[in-house]
Design a protein around this motif. Structure first.
Motif, PDB file in Angstrom:
ATOM      1  N   ALA A   7       0.834  -1.209   0.000  1.00 57.63           N
ATOM      2  CA  ALA A   7       0.000   0.000   0.000  1.00 57.63           C
ATOM      3  C   ALA A   7       0.865   1.253   0.000  1.00 57.63           C
ATOM      4  CB  ALA A   7      -0.928  -0.004   1.214  1.00 57.63           C
ATOM      5  N   SER A   8       1.940   1.230   0.774  1.00 56.53           N
ATOM      6  CA  SER A   8       2.838   2.376   0.824  1.00 56.53           C
ATOM      7  C   SER A   8       3.521   2.589  -0.531  1.00 56.53           C
ATOM      8  CB  SER A   8       3.902   2.169   1.905  1.00 56.53           C
ATOM      9  OG  SER A   8       4.784   3.267   1.967  1.00 56.53           O
ATOM     10  N   GLY A   9       3.969   1.498  -1.153  1.00 54.60           N
ATOM     11  CA  GLY A   9       4.622   1.611  -2.455  1.00 54.60           C
ATOM     12  C   GLY A   9       3.695   2.200  -3.510  1.00 54.60           C
ATOM     13  N   CYS A  10       2.432   1.775  -3.512  1.00 54.93           N
ATOM     14  CA  CYS A  10       1.450   2.303  -4.472  1.00 54.93           C
ATOM     15  C   CYS A  10       1.175   3.784  -4.217  1.00 54.93           C
ATOM     16  CB  CYS A  10       0.147   1.510  -4.382  1.00 54.93           C
ATOM     17  SG  CYS A  10       0.284  -0.200  -4.975  1.00 54.93           S
ATOM     18  N   THR A  11       1.100   4.160  -2.940  1.00 48.34           N
ATOM     19  CA  THR A  11       0.844   5.561  -2.606  1.00 48.34           C
ATOM     20  C   THR A  11       2.037   6.434  -2.966  1.00 48.34           C
ATOM     21  OG1 THR A  11      -0.479   4.761  -0.744  1.00 48.34           O
ATOM     22  CG2 THR A  11       0.024   7.104  -0.806  1.00 48.34           C
ATOM     23  N   HIS A  12       3.254   5.896  -2.795  1.00 52.61           N
ATOM     24  CA  HIS A  12       4.446   6.635  -3.214  1.00 52.61           C
ATOM     25  C   HIS A  12       4.452   6.862  -4.729  1.00 52.61           C
ATOM     26  CE1 HIS A  12       6.279   6.094   0.770  1.00 52.61           C
ATOM     27  NE2 HIS A  12       7.146   7.008   0.380  1.00 52.61           N
ATOM     28  N   PHE A  13       3.887   5.932  -5.483  1.00 49.48           N
ATOM     29  CA  PHE A  13       3.777   6.129  -6.930  1.00 49.48           C
ATOM     30  C   PHE A  13       2.945   7.382  -7.226  1.00 49.48           C
ATOM     31  CE2 PHE A  13       1.477   5.715 -10.918  1.00 49.48           C
ATOM     32  CZ  PHE A  13       2.504   5.444 -11.817  1.00 49.48           C
ATOM     33  N   CYS A  14       1.830   7.525  -6.527  1.00 48.86           N
ATOM     34  CA  CYS A  14       0.974   8.708  -6.700  1.00 48.86           C
ATOM     35  C   CYS A  14       1.709   9.973  -6.262  1.00 48.86           C
ATOM     36  CB  CYS A  14      -0.320   8.548  -5.907  1.00 48.86           C
ATOM     37  SG  CYS A  14      -1.347   7.161  -6.434  1.00 48.86           S
ATOM     38  N   TYR A  15       2.402   9.881  -5.136  1.00 56.51           N
ATOM     39  CA  TYR A  15       3.147  11.031  -4.612  1.00 56.51           C
ATOM     40  C   TYR A  15       4.179  11.522  -5.623  1.00 56.51           C
ATOM     41  CZ  TYR A  15       7.202  13.022  -2.163  1.00 56.51           C
ATOM     42  OH  TYR A  15       8.279  13.784  -1.800  1.00 56.51           O
ATOM     43  N   LYS A  16       4.977  10.607  -6.138  1.00 58.29           N
ATOM     44  CA  LYS A  16       6.030  10.998  -7.064  1.00 58.29           C
ATOM     45  C   LYS A  16       5.459  11.507  -8.387  1.00 58.29           C
ATOM     46  CE  LYS A  16       9.750   7.971  -5.427  1.00 58.29           C
ATOM     47  NZ  LYS A  16      10.586   6.796  -5.779  1.00 58.29           N
ATOM     48  N   SER A  17       4.386  10.879  -8.854  1.00 57.70           N
ATOM     49  CA  SER A  17       3.771  11.301 -10.117  1.00 57.70           C
ATOM     50  C   SER A  17       3.233  12.722 -10.007  1.00 57.70           C
ATOM     51  CB  SER A  17       2.649  10.338 -10.515  1.00 57.70           C
ATOM     52  OG  SER A  17       3.144   9.032 -10.725  1.00 57.70           O
ATOM     53  N   PHE A  18       2.485  12.995  -8.940  1.00 58.53           N
ATOM     54  CA  PHE A  18       1.957  14.345  -8.733  1.00 58.53           C
ATOM     55  C   PHE A  18       3.090  15.364  -8.614  1.00 58.53           C
ATOM     56  CE2 PHE A  18      -2.095  12.388  -6.975  1.00 58.53           C
ATOM     57  CZ  PHE A  18      -2.881  12.835  -8.020  1.00 58.53           C
ATOM     58  N   LEU A  19       4.164  14.978  -7.911  1.00 61.11           N
ATOM     59  CA  LEU A  19       5.285  15.892  -7.715  1.00 61.11           C
ATOM     60  C   LEU A  19       5.952  16.215  -9.046  1.00 61.11           C
ATOM     61  CD1 LEU A  19       6.562  17.275  -5.267  1.00 61.11           C
ATOM     62  CD2 LEU A  19       8.234  15.412  -5.171  1.00 61.11           C
ATOM     63  N   VAL A  20       6.127  15.199  -9.892  1.00 59.82           N
ATOM     64  CA  VAL A  20       6.708  15.412 -11.218  1.00 59.82           C
ATOM     65  C   VAL A  20       5.855  16.379 -12.035  1.00 59.82           C
ATOM     66  CG1 VAL A  20       7.089  14.292 -13.462  1.00 59.82           C
ATOM     67  CG2 VAL A  20       8.010  13.260 -11.385  1.00 59.82           C
ATOM     68  N   PHE A  21       4.545  16.134 -12.062  1.00 57.61           N
ATOM     69  CA  PHE A  21       3.648  16.996 -12.839  1.00 57.61           C
ATOM     70  C   PHE A  21       3.677  18.435 -12.309  1.00 57.61           C
ATOM     71  CE2 PHE A  21       0.931  12.969 -13.479  1.00 57.61           C
ATOM     72  CZ  PHE A  21       1.748  12.571 -14.521  1.00 57.61           C
TER      73      PHE A  21
END
Length: 278
Positions: free
Chosen positions: A64-78
């Motif tokens: 769950a943490s790994g999946c949420t980090h995916f969202c975190y990094k994606s939003f940060l990149v955008f």
């Protein structure tokens, strides 16, 4: 807190701002984040080698943490593709503890004090002031939902990791496997989404992003160590000086515009975070 620990926590705060700056400065924000994620895998595995194997029920928290980090990094990149470091970082970093406090008040057993509610109000005022600058200075307004999305993802994985580490009983091992899961999920997801072309081919990009990954781990490792020798709340509050470091890096290193309103907004955000953490 001794002066040595104080300086160490300030260094950790600077490292957190620095790795964000290194991702921002790259020509491909997504590519830099992929390289950072790739480098996280051997770091996590190296630490995990010296830790007990997680219990079966812990793996769900790690996933769950790994999946949420995916969202975190994606939003940060955008967000970094559309806005300055000195605008995006304070919003993304500052809004996260506000979301944690607000959601935690209804979902977690931990009590929220009057001071913490005051901190939430100050945080909100600072974030609104920082966001206002996007409109008054004609910046790309699309950075706001992405920066706030990054903050919500940060708040989510903060609560997941807090509970997951408790279930694990070994915070060091838990975080090591989160590093591995985060690196694998983000790298795989971006390759499936954007293809192999997302990975930069030049050595400078690999050098910057790999150093950013090391800085990311250093920021975390120093903070965890500091929390073992100094009051946790004081360390957590002092870490938020990373917001000021990010604003200074954006202004002095990247030549980003620094008006009075942006500087005041950053200071208000830091004050609000400190109130919620102490």
């Amino acid at each position: 807190m001794t002066f040595g620990v104080f300086l160490a926590v300030l260094a950790a705060a600077f490292l957190h701002a620095l790795w964000n700056a290194l991702i921002k400065v790259g020509t491909s924000k997504a590519g830099g984040m992929v390289i950072l994620s790739i480098a996280e895998i051997p770091i996590g595995l190296t630490i995990a080698m010296f830790c007990p194997w997680p219990k079966p029920e812990v793996w769900w928290w790690i996933l769950a943490s790994g999946c949420t980090h995916f969202c975190y990094k994606s939003f940060l990149v955008f967000a970094y593709e559309r806005g300055d470091l000195s605008r995006v970082y304070p919003i993304a970093r500052g809004a996260a503890p506000m979301v944690v406090a607000l959601v935690g008040a209804f979902t977690l057993a931990d009590a929220i004090s009057t001071r913490e509610y005051l901190g939430i109000a100050v945080l909100g005022a600072g974030i609104l002031l920082m966001a206002r600058g996007v409109f008054t200075r004609g910046e790309d307004r699309r950075l706001l939902p992405f920066a706030l999305g990054s903050a919500c993802a940060t708040a989510t994985y903060t609560m997941i990791d807090g509970l997951g580490a408790r279930v694990s009983g070994d915070a060091v091992a838990y975080v090591a496997w989160v590093f591995v899961a985060d690196g694998l999920i983000f790298t795989t997801g971006m390759l499936l989404w954007k293809g192999a072309g997302v990975i930069p081919r030049d050595g400078r990009a690999w050098g910057l992003a790999t150093f950013a990954s090391a800085a990311s781990y250093g920021a975390y490792a120093v903070s965890v160590w500091a929390m073992t020798v100094a009051p946790l709340a004081v360390v957590a509050a002092l870490r938020e000086t990373s917001i000021l470091f990010a604003v200074l890096i954006g202004w002095l290193a990247f030549g980003e515009k620094m008006g009075v309103e942006k500087a005041v907004a950053a200071l208000v955000i830091v004050a609000g975070v400190v109130l919620t953490r102490l």
